[in-house]
Write a protein that holds these residues in place. Structure first.
Motif, short mmCIF file in Angstrom:
data_model
loop_
_atom_site.label_atom_id
_atom_site.label_comp_id
_atom_site.label_asym_id
_atom_site.label_seq_id
_atom_site.Cartn_x
_atom_site.Cartn_y
_atom_site.Cartn_z
N ALA A 77 -5.54 -32.97 28.43
CA ALA A 77 -5.04 -31.90 29.31
C ALA A 77 -5.52 -30.51 28.90
O ALA A 77 -5.80 -29.67 29.76
CB ALA A 77 -3.52 -31.95 29.36
N ALA A 78 -5.60 -30.26 27.59
CA ALA A 78 -6.00 -28.93 27.13
C ALA A 78 -7.41 -28.57 27.59
O ALA A 78 -7.76 -27.39 27.65
CB ALA A 78 -5.91 -28.84 25.62
N ARG A 79 -8.20 -29.59 27.91
CA ARG A 79 -9.58 -29.36 28.33
C ARG A 79 -9.66 -28.87 29.77
O ARG A 79 -10.59 -28.13 30.13
CB ARG A 79 -10.35 -30.67 28.18
CG ARG A 79 -11.85 -30.61 28.45
CD ARG A 79 -12.64 -30.23 27.22
NE ARG A 79 -14.07 -30.35 27.44
CZ ARG A 79 -14.77 -31.45 27.18
NH1 ARG A 79 -14.15 -32.52 26.70
NH2 ARG A 79 -16.06 -31.48 27.41
N PHE A 80 -8.71 -29.27 30.62
CA PHE A 80 -8.85 -28.95 32.04
C PHE A 80 -7.64 -28.30 32.70
O PHE A 80 -7.79 -27.68 33.76
CB PHE A 80 -9.23 -30.21 32.83
CG PHE A 80 -8.20 -31.30 32.81
CD1 PHE A 80 -7.17 -31.34 33.73
CD2 PHE A 80 -8.28 -32.33 31.88
CE1 PHE A 80 -6.23 -32.35 33.72
CE2 PHE A 80 -7.34 -33.34 31.85
CZ PHE A 80 -6.32 -33.36 32.78
N MET A 81 -6.44 -28.39 32.12
CA MET A 81 -5.29 -27.82 32.80
C MET A 81 -5.34 -26.29 32.92
O MET A 81 -4.89 -25.74 33.93
CB MET A 81 -3.99 -28.26 32.12
CG MET A 81 -3.57 -29.68 32.48
SD MET A 81 -3.49 -30.00 34.26
CE MET A 81 -2.11 -28.95 34.75
N PRO A 82 -5.89 -25.55 31.93
CA PRO A 82 -6.06 -24.11 32.16
C PRO A 82 -6.95 -23.82 33.36
O PRO A 82 -6.73 -22.85 34.10
CB PRO A 82 -6.71 -23.62 30.85
CG PRO A 82 -6.25 -24.59 29.83
CD PRO A 82 -6.23 -25.92 30.53
N LEU A 83 -7.95 -24.67 33.60
CA LEU A 83 -8.82 -24.50 34.76
C LEU A 83 -8.05 -24.84 36.05
O LEU A 83 -8.29 -24.24 37.10
CB LEU A 83 -10.05 -25.40 34.64
CG LEU A 83 -10.92 -25.18 33.41
CD1 LEU A 83 -12.10 -26.15 33.40
CD2 LEU A 83 -11.42 -23.75 33.35
N ALA A 84 -7.15 -25.82 35.96
CA ALA A 84 -6.33 -26.16 37.13
C ALA A 84 -5.46 -24.98 37.53
O ALA A 84 -5.26 -24.72 38.73
CB ALA A 84 -5.46 -27.38 36.81
N GLU A 85 -4.94 -24.25 36.54
CA GLU A 85 -4.15 -23.05 36.84
C GLU A 85 -5.02 -22.04 37.61
O GLU A 85 -4.60 -21.47 38.62
CB GLU A 85 -3.65 -22.43 35.54
CG GLU A 85 -2.56 -23.22 34.83
CD GLU A 85 -1.16 -22.85 35.29
OE1 GLU A 85 -1.04 -21.98 36.18
OE2 GLU A 85 -0.20 -23.44 34.78
N ALA A 90 -2.48 -26.27 39.85
CA ALA A 90 -1.38 -26.59 38.94
C ALA A 90 -0.19 -27.20 39.69
O ALA A 90 0.46 -28.13 39.18
CB ALA A 90 -0.94 -25.35 38.17
N MET A 91 0.10 -26.70 40.88
CA MET A 91 1.23 -27.22 41.64
C MET A 91 1.00 -28.68 42.08
O MET A 91 1.84 -29.54 41.78
CB MET A 91 1.52 -26.33 42.84
CG MET A 91 2.07 -24.96 42.48
SD MET A 91 3.76 -25.04 41.81
CE MET A 91 4.66 -25.52 43.29
N ARG A 125 2.75 -21.89 36.57
CA ARG A 125 2.68 -21.70 38.03
C ARG A 125 3.87 -22.34 38.72
O ARG A 125 4.44 -21.76 39.66
CB ARG A 125 1.37 -22.30 38.55
CG ARG A 125 1.06 -21.99 40.02
CD ARG A 125 0.78 -20.51 40.21
NE ARG A 125 -0.36 -20.09 39.41
CZ ARG A 125 -1.61 -20.08 39.83
NH1 ARG A 125 -1.90 -20.50 41.05
NH2 ARG A 125 -2.57 -19.64 39.05
N GLN A 126 4.27 -23.52 38.28
CA GLN A 126 5.44 -24.16 38.88
C GLN A 126 6.70 -23.34 38.63
O GLN A 126 7.55 -23.20 39.51
CB GLN A 126 5.61 -25.57 38.32
CG GLN A 126 4.61 -26.58 38.82
CD GLN A 126 4.75 -27.91 38.12
OE1 GLN A 126 4.43 -28.04 36.94
NE2 GLN A 126 5.25 -28.91 38.82
#
Length: 290
Positions: A77-85, A90-91, A125-126
């Motif tokens: 997750a640390a690899r891509f969740m900041p990009l999802a934000e 993110a939602m 974001r959520q």
């Protein structure tokens, strides 16, 4: 690691790690591919065991998002969740993770497994979206999960925004029977006042405090900090989950301090749903005497 060092401009050292954040050169492509990943079923959940330190038994799991990337393989997750934000995903990813985790919890119960607490992370974001509480309540109703088995985890850094809105969202969910936990306390922006004012049930002892425990020559300041956080949490009627417990010595220190639960490499790496079901058949997953 070599590619990442080059992408960051060279003349630097990178340690290989599965959870390393995406390098600048990777980010635009990964961000674009994230839009397709959710629809293509490339995202998946694994479950990190959490153990009760008094009994040694499996007490719950934490849902961990991964990406089965067609070229890069498994991404943490640390690899891509900041990009999802950044990409505004993110939602929908958060809702997918929550729904999938709830469905799995219900499936375990239907298979006759004991009730396990399921921890699911909420993104910043959520926590900043006024409709989050309604969305989560709808997913709980849709999946049929016992809301008492659901633990919603917020990061200390996620409280940097509208604390009134965050408190209202968390309060509504807590009144519906869910538990609320906070991760990273003492490393981000949340103050002691926020800890007392927010509707919380669980405090996660950050890995930065746990890492300094269990040493051959005990660091008295490290022990004092960790023990003080645990005792403060208990005075506030909060349970404490230690993160990133990697050794029996760390576990022994945490037990001596009165910590409630632990997770990390010593307890168990994130596992598939069937492997968690197998763990449930064991009387305990760590020894009572470390």
């Amino acid at each position: 690691a070599m590619t990442r060092a080059k992408n960051w401009g060279g003349n630097k050292v990178e340690i290989y790690a599965l959870d390393a954040a995406a390098a600048p050169g990777e980010q635009p492509m990964l961000k674009e591919e994230l839009h397709e990943a959710l629809a293509a079923g490339q995202l998946l959940l694994a479950y990190r065991p959490q153990v009760d330190l008094a009994s040694g038994q499996l007490a719950g799991v934490e849902a961990c998002i991964g990406w089965d990337h067609p070229r890069h393989g498994r991404l943490e997750a640390a690899r891509f969740m900041p990009l999802a934000e950044e990409a505004g995903l993110a939602m929908p990813i958060g809702e997918w993770a929550l729904r999938s985790a709830c469905q799995q919890n219900v499936a375990w119960r239907a298979a006759g497994l004991p009730a396990l607490r399921m921890t699911v992370k909420l993104s910043a974001r959520q926590l900043a979206h006024p409709g989050t509480a309604e969305s989560i309540l709808a997913i709980v109703k849709e999946t049929g999960i016992d809301q008492r088995c659901l633990d919603l985890d917020i990061a200390d850094t996620a409280l940097a925004g509208d604390k009134v809105l965050a408190g209202a969202i968390l309060g509504r969910l807590r009144r519906a029977g869910m538990r609320i936990s906070i991760t990273g306390f003492g490393t981000g922006g949340a103050s002691l006042h926020a800890l007392a004012e927010l509707p919380l049930d669980v405090l996660k002892l950050d890995r930065s405090f746990v890492a300094r425990l269990g040493q051959a020559e005990q660091d008295e300041s490290a022990w004092a900090l960790a023990e003080s956080i645990i005792h403060m949490a208990h005075r506030l009627q909060l349970s404490v989950v230690a993160e990133a417990v990697d050794s029996a010595a760390q576990l022994a220190d945490l037990r001596a301090m009165g910590c409630d639960l632990a997770q990390g490499a010593y307890v168990g790496q994130p596992l598939g749903a069937d492997e968690i079901a197998h763990l449930c058949s064991r009387p305990r997953i760590i020894p009572l005497v470390a």
